[in-house]
Design a protein around this motif. Structure first.
Motif, PDB file in Angstrom:
ATOM      1  N   SER A  37      -7.924  22.161 -30.517  1.00 24.64           N
ATOM      2  CA  SER A  37      -8.445  21.578 -29.274  1.00 24.64           C
ATOM      3  C   SER A  37      -7.707  20.332 -28.798  1.00 24.64           C
ATOM      4  CB  SER A  37      -9.916  21.194 -29.477  1.00 24.64           C
ATOM      5  OG  SER A  37     -10.016  20.093 -30.387  1.00 24.64           O
ATOM      6  N   GLY A  38      -7.007  19.646 -29.703  1.00 23.25           N
ATOM      7  CA  GLY A  38      -6.429  18.358 -29.339  1.00 23.25           C
ATOM      8  C   GLY A  38      -7.451  17.235 -29.339  1.00 23.25           C
ATOM      9  N   PHE A  39      -8.654  17.514 -29.813  1.00 24.23           N
ATOM     10  CA  PHE A  39      -9.714  16.499 -29.828  1.00 24.23           C
ATOM     11  C   PHE A  39      -9.753  15.779 -31.170  1.00 24.23           C
ATOM     12  CE2 PHE A  39     -14.193  15.257 -30.633  1.00 24.23           C
ATOM     13  CZ  PHE A  39     -14.374  14.379 -29.574  1.00 24.23           C
ATOM     14  N   GLU A  40      -9.454  14.480 -31.162  1.00 22.81           N
ATOM     15  CA  GLU A  40      -9.635  13.576 -32.313  1.00 22.81           C
ATOM     16  C   GLU A  40      -9.058  14.124 -33.627  1.00 22.81           C
ATOM     17  OE1 GLU A  40     -11.060  10.391 -31.998  1.00 22.81           O
ATOM     18  OE2 GLU A  40     -10.973  10.835 -29.863  1.00 22.81           O
ATOM     19  N   LEU A  41      -7.866  13.681 -33.939  1.00 19.88           N
ATOM     20  CA  LEU A  41      -7.214  14.079 -35.193  1.00 19.88           C
ATOM     21  C   LEU A  41      -7.992  13.596 -36.419  1.00 19.88           C
ATOM     22  CD1 LEU A  41      -4.801  15.178 -36.827  1.00 19.88           C
ATOM     23  CD2 LEU A  41      -3.545  13.102 -36.226  1.00 19.88           C
ATOM     24  N   HIS A  42      -8.612  12.414 -36.281  1.00 19.66           N
ATOM     25  CA  HIS A  42      -9.324  11.851 -37.430  1.00 19.66           C
ATOM     26  C   HIS A  42     -10.815  11.737 -37.146  1.00 19.66           C
ATOM     27  CE1 HIS A  42      -5.567  10.808 -39.327  1.00 19.66           C
ATOM     28  NE2 HIS A  42      -5.209  10.023 -38.339  1.00 19.66           N
ATOM     29  N   PRO A  44     -14.160   9.312 -37.924  1.00 19.85           N
ATOM     30  CA  PRO A  44     -14.244   7.868 -38.184  1.00 19.85           C
ATOM     31  C   PRO A  44     -14.244   7.551 -39.681  1.00 19.85           C
ATOM     32  CG  PRO A  44     -15.888   8.520 -36.562  1.00 19.85           C
ATOM     33  CD  PRO A  44     -15.277   9.787 -37.093  1.00 19.85           C
ATOM     34  N   GLN A  45     -14.942   8.311 -40.463  1.00 16.76           N
ATOM     35  CA  GLN A  45     -14.893   8.194 -41.925  1.00 16.76           C
ATOM     36  C   GLN A  45     -15.364   9.514 -42.511  1.00 16.76           C
ATOM     37  OE1 GLN A  45     -17.448   4.704 -42.279  1.00 16.76           O
ATOM     38  NE2 GLN A  45     -19.155   6.011 -42.908  1.00 16.76           N
ATOM     39  N   PHE A  46     -15.271   9.650 -43.837  1.00 19.67           N
ATOM     40  CA  PHE A  46     -15.410  10.994 -44.409  1.00 19.67           C
ATOM     41  C   PHE A  46     -16.794  11.604 -44.179  1.00 19.67           C
ATOM     42  CE2 PHE A  46     -17.623   9.038 -47.867  1.00 19.67           C
ATOM     43  CZ  PHE A  46     -18.335  10.051 -48.486  1.00 19.67           C
ATOM     44  N   ASN A  47     -17.827  10.777 -44.035  1.00 21.83           N
ATOM     45  CA  ASN A  47     -19.181  11.325 -43.848  1.00 21.83           C
ATOM     46  C   ASN A  47     -19.665  11.167 -42.417  1.00 21.83           C
ATOM     47  OD1 ASN A  47     -19.419   8.592 -43.877  1.00 21.83           O
ATOM     48  ND2 ASN A  47     -21.188   8.516 -45.225  1.00 21.83           N
ATOM     49  N   GLU A  48     -18.709  11.058 -41.480  1.00 22.84           N
ATOM     50  CA  GLU A  48     -19.080  10.893 -40.074  1.00 22.84           C
ATOM     51  C   GLU A  48     -18.140  11.735 -39.223  1.00 22.84           C
ATOM     52  OE1 GLU A  48     -19.228   6.766 -39.006  1.00 22.84           O
ATOM     53  OE2 GLU A  48     -19.456   7.222 -36.875  1.00 22.84           O
ATOM     54  N   SER A  49     -18.699  12.701 -38.487  1.00 26.47           N
ATOM     55  CA  SER A  49     -17.865  13.614 -37.702  1.00 26.47           C
ATOM     56  C   SER A  49     -17.701  13.101 -36.272  1.00 26.47           C
ATOM     57  CB  SER A  49     -18.515  14.998 -37.670  1.00 26.47           C
ATOM     58  OG  SER A  49     -17.793  15.836 -36.797  1.00 26.47           O
ATOM     59  N   ALA A  50     -16.469  13.209 -35.756  1.00 26.87           N
ATOM     60  CA  ALA A  50     -16.243  12.876 -34.343  1.00 26.87           C
ATOM     61  C   ALA A  50     -16.709  14.014 -33.447  1.00 26.87           C
ATOM     62  CB  ALA A  50     -14.770  12.582 -34.101  1.00 26.87           C
ATOM     63  N   GLY A  51     -16.875  15.200 -34.019  1.00 34.14           N
ATOM     64  CA  GLY A  51     -17.306  16.335 -33.215  1.00 34.14           C
ATOM     65  C   GLY A  51     -16.926  17.634 -33.885  1.00 34.14           C
ATOM     66  N   ARG A  52     -17.507  18.719 -33.402  1.00 33.69           N
ATOM     67  CA  ARG A  52     -17.236  20.025 -34.005  1.00 33.69           C
ATOM     68  C   ARG A  52     -16.949  21.041 -32.903  1.00 33.69           C
ATOM     69  NH1 ARG A  52     -19.557  19.039 -39.246  1.00 33.69           N
ATOM     70  NH2 ARG A  52     -21.027  17.329 -39.062  1.00 33.69           N
ATOM     71  N   LEU A  53     -16.121  22.024 -33.246  1.00 33.67           N
ATOM     72  CA  LEU A  53     -15.857  23.108 -32.299  1.00 33.67           C
ATOM     73  C   LEU A  53     -16.695  24.309 -32.694  1.00 33.67           C
ATOM     74  CD1 LEU A  53     -11.968  23.287 -32.029  1.00 33.67           C
ATOM     75  CD2 LEU A  53     -13.570  22.281 -30.384  1.00 33.67           C
ATOM     76  N   VAL A  54     -17.163  25.013 -31.697  1.00 32.25           N
ATOM     77  CA  VAL A  54     -17.799  26.299 -31.953  1.00 32.25           C
ATOM     78  C   VAL A  54     -16.936  27.346 -31.247  1.00 32.25           C
ATOM     79  CG1 VAL A  54     -19.907  27.666 -31.818  1.00 32.25           C
ATOM     80  CG2 VAL A  54     -20.050  25.154 -31.963  1.00 32.25           C
ATOM     81  N   VAL A  55     -16.211  28.110 -32.046  1.00 28.44           N
ATOM     82  CA  VAL A  55     -15.335  29.146 -31.485  1.00 28.44           C
ATOM     83  C   VAL A  55     -16.112  30.456 -31.536  1.00 28.44           C
ATOM     84  CG1 VAL A  55     -13.170  30.412 -31.784  1.00 28.44           C
ATOM     85  CG2 VAL A  55     -13.249  27.924 -32.133  1.00 28.44           C
ATOM     86  N   CYS A  56     -16.397  31.005 -30.364  1.00 27.37           N
ATOM     87  CA  CYS A  56     -17.327  32.141 -30.254  1.00 27.37           C
ATOM     88  C   CYS A  56     -16.581  33.451 -30.033  1.00 27.37           C
ATOM     89  CB  CYS A  56     -18.287  31.917 -29.094  1.00 27.37           C
ATOM     90  SG  CYS A  56     -19.296  30.450 -29.321  1.00 27.37           S
ATOM     91  N   ARG A  68     -20.651   8.890 -27.727  1.00 25.52           N
ATOM     92  CA  ARG A  68     -19.498   7.989 -27.812  1.00 25.52           C
ATOM     93  C   ARG A  68     -18.218   8.669 -27.335  1.00 25.52           C
ATOM     94  NH1 ARG A  68     -19.215   6.774 -34.050  1.00 25.52           N
ATOM     95  NH2 ARG A  68     -19.701   8.990 -34.023  1.00 25.52           N
ATOM     96  N   TYR A  69     -18.190   9.995 -27.461  1.00 26.02           N
ATOM     97  CA  TYR A  69     -16.949  10.728 -27.196  1.00 26.02           C
ATOM     98  C   TYR A  69     -16.975  11.495 -25.873  1.00 26.02           C
ATOM     99  CZ  TYR A  69     -15.733   9.765 -32.077  1.00 26.02           C
ATOM    100  OH  TYR A  69     -15.431   9.139 -33.264  1.00 26.02           O
ATOM    101  N   THR A  70     -17.986  11.251 -25.039  1.00 28.72           N
ATOM    102  CA  THR A  70     -18.115  12.031 -23.806  1.00 28.72           C
ATOM    103  C   THR A  70     -16.823  12.009 -22.988  1.00 28.72           C
ATOM    104  OG1 THR A  70     -20.452  11.447 -23.758  1.00 28.72           O
ATOM    105  CG2 THR A  70     -19.525  12.363 -21.739  1.00 28.72           C
ATOM    106  N   ASP A  71     -16.282  10.814 -22.767  1.00 27.19           N
ATOM    107  CA  ASP A  71     -15.094  10.707 -21.918  1.00 27.19           C
ATOM    108  C   ASP A  71     -13.850  11.263 -22.607  1.00 27.19           C
ATOM    109  OD1 ASP A  71     -16.656   9.615 -19.992  1.00 27.19           O
ATOM    110  OD2 ASP A  71     -16.186   7.529 -20.519  1.00 27.19           O
ATOM    111  N   ALA A  72     -13.730  10.982 -23.896  1.00 29.27           N
ATOM    112  CA  ALA A  72     -12.568  11.495 -24.643  1.00 29.27           C
ATOM    113  C   ALA A  72     -12.574  13.024 -24.609  1.00 29.27           C
ATOM    114  CB  ALA A  72     -12.602  10.995 -26.080  1.00 29.27           C
ATOM    115  N   ALA A  73     -13.760  13.622 -24.743  1.00 27.82           N
ATOM    116  CA  ALA A  73     -13.861  15.081 -24.739  1.00 27.82           C
ATOM    117  C   ALA A  73     -13.466  15.640 -23.364  1.00 27.82           C
ATOM    118  CB  ALA A  73     -15.285  15.510 -25.106  1.00 27.82           C
TER     119      ALA A  73
END
Ligand code: ZN
Ligand code: ZN
Length: 358
Positions: A37-42, A44-56, A68-73
């Motif tokens: 997706s090009g969304f967030e390579l990292h 924030p830390q190992f137990n915190e997700s920046a987001g997830r993809l659902v590939v259907c 927090r990521y609305t605009d970045a997304a």
């Protein structure tokens, strides 16, 4: 990351999702998410997700994230297909998955048991099943954009190593040298280090994953550098073991010669169709012939890409075959707790008829 490239990758993944009989795949691993997706390579830390993809399977993918990521997304993804958690992220995500179907795969190796438990609780009717490796199976063969990025990353890594002698002065500590290396990478185009530098003097070089400390380079001594930078999102990884001063010991010289010979022997056999353990065996044979194989304590190499360590793995247990487009390190080493060790690492791209070095 080119959006068309990401879309193409998701179509390939979608075919694999369908073959598995899944309605969707929940992608949680950060490098997999970024690759698709090009969304967030990292994260924030190992137990915190920046987001997830659902590939259907039906072709309607989602990017699920928090406010927090609305605009970045929105910069990289169709706004109608961005799902922002409102309250309890897990309950919202469960609802989203349920809307995609009944059989949903997830990356069990990349999420916590607690997360999966909460997801199951929030979506009782949902068939959640572990489906690891589907994205990694795509990532293992690099496309031309990835190879170009890897070339840029390794170019900078080589440029640093070409002038390593400038940093390696008697009296300087491992930490000081490590900072010189980091600064050089950052000032010359790297976004970050690919992994924490290894700068190890004398006996510290016997630790394959030594942490730079306060020990100083002597007038005559060895130093092992294992360093990597990230350029255009892609990692590089190279090791050299150098002698500082004009009187290398016999044991150092012998180990260096053997390690380089083992590396050459392994690189010479790399080609599509080669079982991965055979690459390891080619290096090990050189050490066996010299009676030092017990000093070779790790696998021969690993894939490099968005992550420094990724599939495939060149170790004695892997019978699967090398393929054109794979990128693997070749890094034999010999370790002697009394005086140190020697490792030498180059990275190879498997080509149609052999391999070329980065
Ligand atoms: Zn390395
Ligand atoms: Zn490596």
């Amino acid at each position: 990351m080119n959006p068309d490239t990401c879309a193409r990758r998701r179509e390939k993944l979608r075919a694999a999702v369908r073959r598995r009989g899944l309605d969707a795949l929940l992608v949680s691993a950060a490098p997999n998410r970024y690759y698709l997706s090009g969304f967030e390579l990292h994260d924030p830390q190992f137990n915190e997700s920046a987001g997830r993809l659902v590939v259907c399977a039906d072709g309607r993918d989602w990017l699920a994230t928090d406010a927090r990521y609305t605009d970045a997304a929105a910069r990289i993804w169709d706004e109608d297909r961005i799902f922002i958690y409102k309250g309890d992220g897990v309950a919202d995500l469960a609802r989203l998955l349920r809307s995609c179907g009944l059989r949903v795969g997830f990356e069990a190796d990349s999420v916590s048991h607690g997360f999966v438990r909460a997801l199951r609780r929030a979506a009782p009717g949902l068939g959640l099943e572990a489906a690891d490796g589907l994205v990694e199976e795509l990532r293992v063969v690099k496309d031309s954009e990835e190879i170009a990025a890897l070339q840029a990353s390794f170019r900078l890594n080589h440029a640093l190593l070409d002038r390593a002698r400038d940093f390696l002065l008697p009296g300087r500590s491992e930490q000081e040298i490590s900072w010189d290396i980091e600064r050089y990478f950052r000032e010359n185009g790297a976004s970050e280090l690919a992994f924490a530098n290894i700068v190890a003097t004398g006996p510290n070089a016997a630790l394959p994953h030594a942490v730079p400390g306060t020990d100083r380079l002597g007038e005559n001594g060895l130093v092992l550098l294992d360093i990597g930078c990230r350029v255009q999102d892609y990692c590089s990884d190279q090791t050299r073991t150098l002698w500082v001063g004009d009187a290398p010991t016999e044991e150092f010289q012998r180990a260096l010669d053997l390690v380089q010979k083992a590396q050459k022997a392994a690189i010479a056999v790399l080609r599509p169709g080669l079982p991965m353990r055979d690459a390891y065996a080619a290096a090990r044979r050189v050490f066996e012939d010299a009676g030092v194989e017990k000093r070779f304590t790790h696998g021969l190499g690993h894939g490099v890409g968005l992550e420094t360590h990724e599939a495939p793995s060149l170790n004695p247990r892997r019978a699967d075959l090398l393929r054109a487009g794979m990128v693997v390190t070749v890094e034999p080493g010999l370790y002697y707790p009394q005086w140190g060790g020697v490792r030498w690492e180059h990275t190879a791209l498997i080509t149609e008829d052999g391999a070329t070095l980065f």
